[in-house]
Structure formats: structure tokens, C-alpha cells
Design a protein around this motif. Structure first.
Motif, PDB file in Angstrom:
ATOM      1  N   MET A 195       0.823  -1.199   0.000  1.00 39.77           N
ATOM      2  CA  MET A 195       0.000   0.000   0.000  1.00 39.77           C
ATOM      3  C   MET A 195       0.861   1.255   0.000  1.00 39.77           C
ATOM      4  N   ASP A 196       1.953   1.230   0.757  1.00 40.17           N
ATOM      5  CA  ASP A 196       2.818   2.400   0.831  1.00 40.17           C
ATOM      6  C   ASP A 196       3.490   2.701  -0.508  1.00 40.17           C
ATOM      7  N   ARG A 197       3.867   1.657  -1.211  1.00 38.40           N
ATOM      8  CA  ARG A 197       4.494   1.869  -2.521  1.00 38.40           C
ATOM      9  C   ARG A 197       3.493   2.445  -3.513  1.00 38.40           C
ATOM     10  N   ALA A 198       2.247   2.018  -3.395  1.00 40.42           N
ATOM     11  CA  ALA A 198       1.217   2.534  -4.298  1.00 40.42           C
ATOM     12  C   ALA A 198       0.993   4.021  -4.057  1.00 40.42           C
ATOM     13  N   ILE A 199       0.963   4.438  -2.804  1.00 39.93           N
ATOM     14  CA  ILE A 199       0.777   5.854  -2.479  1.00 39.93           C
ATOM     15  C   ILE A 199       1.964   6.663  -2.977  1.00 39.93           C
ATOM     16  N   LEU A 200       3.170   6.135  -2.783  1.00 36.55           N
ATOM     17  CA  LEU A 200       4.363   6.837  -3.265  1.00 36.55           C
ATOM     18  C   LEU A 200       4.346   6.943  -4.787  1.00 36.55           C
ATOM     19  N   ALA A 201       3.972   5.870  -5.459  1.00 33.53           N
ATOM     20  CA  ALA A 201       3.923   5.891  -6.923  1.00 33.53           C
ATOM     21  C   ALA A 201       2.877   6.891  -7.413  1.00 33.53           C
ATOM     22  N   LEU A 202       1.712   6.904  -6.785  1.00 33.98           N
ATOM     23  CA  LEU A 202       0.681   7.863  -7.182  1.00 33.98           C
ATOM     24  C   LEU A 202       1.101   9.294  -6.890  1.00 33.98           C
ATOM     25  N   SER A 203       1.836   9.500  -5.814  1.00 34.34           N
ATOM     26  CA  SER A 203       2.334  10.843  -5.502  1.00 34.34           C
ATOM     27  C   SER A 203       3.317  11.319  -6.562  1.00 34.34           C
ATOM     28  N   VAL A 204       4.191  10.440  -6.988  1.00 29.43           N
ATOM     29  CA  VAL A 204       5.157  10.790  -8.030  1.00 29.43           C
ATOM     30  C   VAL A 204       4.438  11.084  -9.342  1.00 29.43           C
ATOM     31  N   ILE A 205       3.439  10.274  -9.670  1.00 28.22           N
ATOM     32  CA  ILE A 205       2.662  10.505 -10.890  1.00 28.22           C
ATOM     33  C   ILE A 205       1.945  11.850 -10.817  1.00 28.22           C
ATOM     34  N   ALA A 206       1.388  12.180  -9.638  1.00 29.72           N
ATOM     35  CA  ALA A 206       0.700  13.465  -9.477  1.00 29.72           C
ATOM     36  C   ALA A 206       1.650  14.630  -9.689  1.00 29.72           C
ATOM     37  N   VAL A 207       2.862  14.519  -9.186  1.00 31.20           N
ATOM     38  CA  VAL A 207       3.844  15.590  -9.379  1.00 31.20           C
ATOM     39  C   VAL A 207       4.218  15.715 -10.850  1.00 31.20           C
ATOM     40  N   LEU A 208       4.406  14.586 -11.518  1.00 27.48           N
ATOM     41  CA  LEU A 208       4.750  14.632 -12.940  1.00 27.48           C
ATOM     42  C   LEU A 208       3.630  15.257 -13.773  1.00 27.48           C
ATOM     43  N   VAL A 209       2.392  14.916 -13.465  1.00 25.75           N
ATOM     44  CA  VAL A 209       1.258  15.508 -14.186  1.00 25.75           C
ATOM     45  C   VAL A 209       1.192  17.007 -13.909  1.00 25.75           C
ATOM     46  N   LEU A 210       1.437  17.399 -12.672  1.00 28.81           N
ATOM     47  CA  LEU A 210       1.416  18.811 -12.310  1.00 28.81           C
ATOM     48  C   LEU A 210       2.492  19.594 -13.068  1.00 28.81           C
ATOM     49  N   VAL A 211       3.687  19.047 -13.132  1.00 29.10           N
ATOM     50  CA  VAL A 211       4.780  19.722 -13.851  1.00 29.10           C
ATOM     51  C   VAL A 211       4.493  19.774 -15.349  1.00 29.10           C
ATOM     52  N   ALA A 212       4.006  18.673 -15.906  1.00 31.34           N
ATOM     53  CA  ALA A 212       3.684  18.654 -17.340  1.00 31.34           C
ATOM     54  C   ALA A 212       2.578  19.650 -17.660  1.00 31.34           C
ATOM     55  N   GLY A 213       1.580  19.736 -16.805  1.00 30.67           N
ATOM     56  CA  GLY A 213       0.503  20.693 -17.015  1.00 30.67           C
ATOM     57  C   GLY A 213       0.980  22.130 -16.940  1.00 30.67           C
ATOM     58  N   ALA A 214       1.897  22.395 -16.013  1.00 31.67           N
ATOM     59  CA  ALA A 214       2.427  23.749 -15.883  1.00 31.67           C
ATOM     60  C   ALA A 214       3.217  24.142 -17.131  1.00 31.67           C
ATOM     61  N   PHE A 215       4.062  23.240 -17.609  1.00 29.86           N
ATOM     62  CA  PHE A 215       4.823  23.545 -18.822  1.00 29.86           C
ATOM     63  C   PHE A 215       3.914  23.663 -20.039  1.00 29.86           C
ATOM     64  N   GLY A 216       2.914  22.798 -20.120  1.00 28.57           N
ATOM     65  CA  GLY A 216       1.972  22.876 -21.227  1.00 28.57           C
ATOM     66  C   GLY A 216       1.205  24.181 -21.237  1.00 28.57           C
ATOM     67  N   SER A 217       0.764  24.613 -20.068  1.00 31.01           N
ATOM     68  CA  SER A 217       0.052  25.893 -19.974  1.00 31.01           C
ATOM     69  C   SER A 217       0.956  27.060 -20.355  1.00 31.01           C
ATOM     70  N   ALA A 218       2.201  26.990 -19.930  1.00 35.31           N
ATOM     71  CA  ALA A 218       3.137  28.062 -20.270  1.00 35.31           C
ATOM     72  C   ALA A 218       3.366  28.131 -21.778  1.00 35.31           C
ATOM     73  N   ARG A 219       3.495  26.973 -22.410  1.00 30.27           N
ATOM     74  CA  ARG A 219       3.707  26.962 -23.863  1.00 30.27           C
ATOM     75  C   ARG A 219       2.500  27.493 -24.616  1.00 30.27           C
ATOM     76  N   VAL A 220       1.307  27.104 -24.181  1.00 31.29           N
ATOM     77  CA  VAL A 220       0.092  27.584 -24.835  1.00 31.29           C
ATOM     78  C   VAL A 220      -0.051  29.090 -24.628  1.00 31.29           C
ATOM     79  N   GLY A 221       0.248  29.542 -23.421  1.00 33.11           N
ATOM     80  CA  GLY A 221       0.156  30.973 -23.135  1.00 33.11           C
ATOM     81  C   GLY A 221       1.110  31.800 -23.982  1.00 33.11           C
ATOM     82  N   GLN A 222       2.306  31.289 -24.219  1.00 32.08           N
ATOM     83  CA  GLN A 222       3.265  32.002 -25.053  1.00 32.08           C
ATOM     84  C   GLN A 222       2.865  31.964 -26.524  1.00 32.08           C
ATOM     85  N   ALA A 223       2.223  30.889 -26.939  1.00 30.60           N
ATOM     86  CA  ALA A 223       1.855  30.754 -28.345  1.00 30.60           C
ATOM     87  C   ALA A 223       0.656  31.629 -28.715  1.00 30.60           C
TER      88      ALA A 223
END
Length: 80
Positions: A1-29
Motif C-alpha cells: 500500500m505504501d508503494r502505491a501511495i508513493l507511486a501515485l504521488s510521483v505521478i501526481a507531481v509529474l502531471v502537475l509539472v507537465a501541465g504547468a509547462f503545457g500551460s506556459a507553452r500555450v500561453g506564449q503561443a
């Protein structure tokens, strides 16, 4: 269970970072005509006036706080 929570936390951070970069690129375009004069404060800090940026900042803080909370309260085995 602990590994699953850690894995989901890492995935959430990656999605958050990807979304931030994607929004920045769209905003500049995107370009649009300004209908009025921009205030001096907005000229100095245009990104901080964008509410989406604040959502990403708050979401990142919450996710990092939760990961830190899990890290400090979870007893992981020594071989993990």
C-alpha cells in the motif's frame, strides 16, 4: 500500500509539472490584442496575475506537503 501511495504521488507531481509547462507553452503561443493600457504592476509581474499559475502553485504546495507528510509518518522497512 505504501508503494502505491508513493507511486501515485510521483505521478501526481509529474502531471502537475507537465501541465504547468503545457500551460506556459500555450500561453506564449497565443497572441491577442490589448484593449487597454496595462498597469505598471502587471507589466512587472505578468505571470503572477494569471489565476491558473496560482492554481498550479497551490496544487504543487499541497502535493509536496502531502508527500512530506507521508514520508515522515510512514514506517518504511529498512530494505526499501
Amino acid at each position: 500500500m505504501d508503494r502505491a501511495i508513493l507511486a501515485l504521488s510521483v505521478i501526481a507531481v509529474l502531471v502537475l509539472v507537465a501541465g504547468a509547462f503545457g500551460s506556459a507553452r500555450v500561453g506564449q503561443a497565443m497572441s491577442f490584442k490589448k484593449s487597454s493600457e496595462t498597469g505598471e504592476q502587471t507589466k512587472r509581474h505578468p505571470i503572477l496575475k494569471n489565476p491558473i499559475v496560482w492554481v498550479y502553485i497551490v496544487a504543487a504546495a499541497i502535493v509536496l506537503f502531502y508527500i512530506g507528510y507521508l514520508f515522515t509518518t510512514t514506517n518504511l522497512p529498512a530494505d526499501y
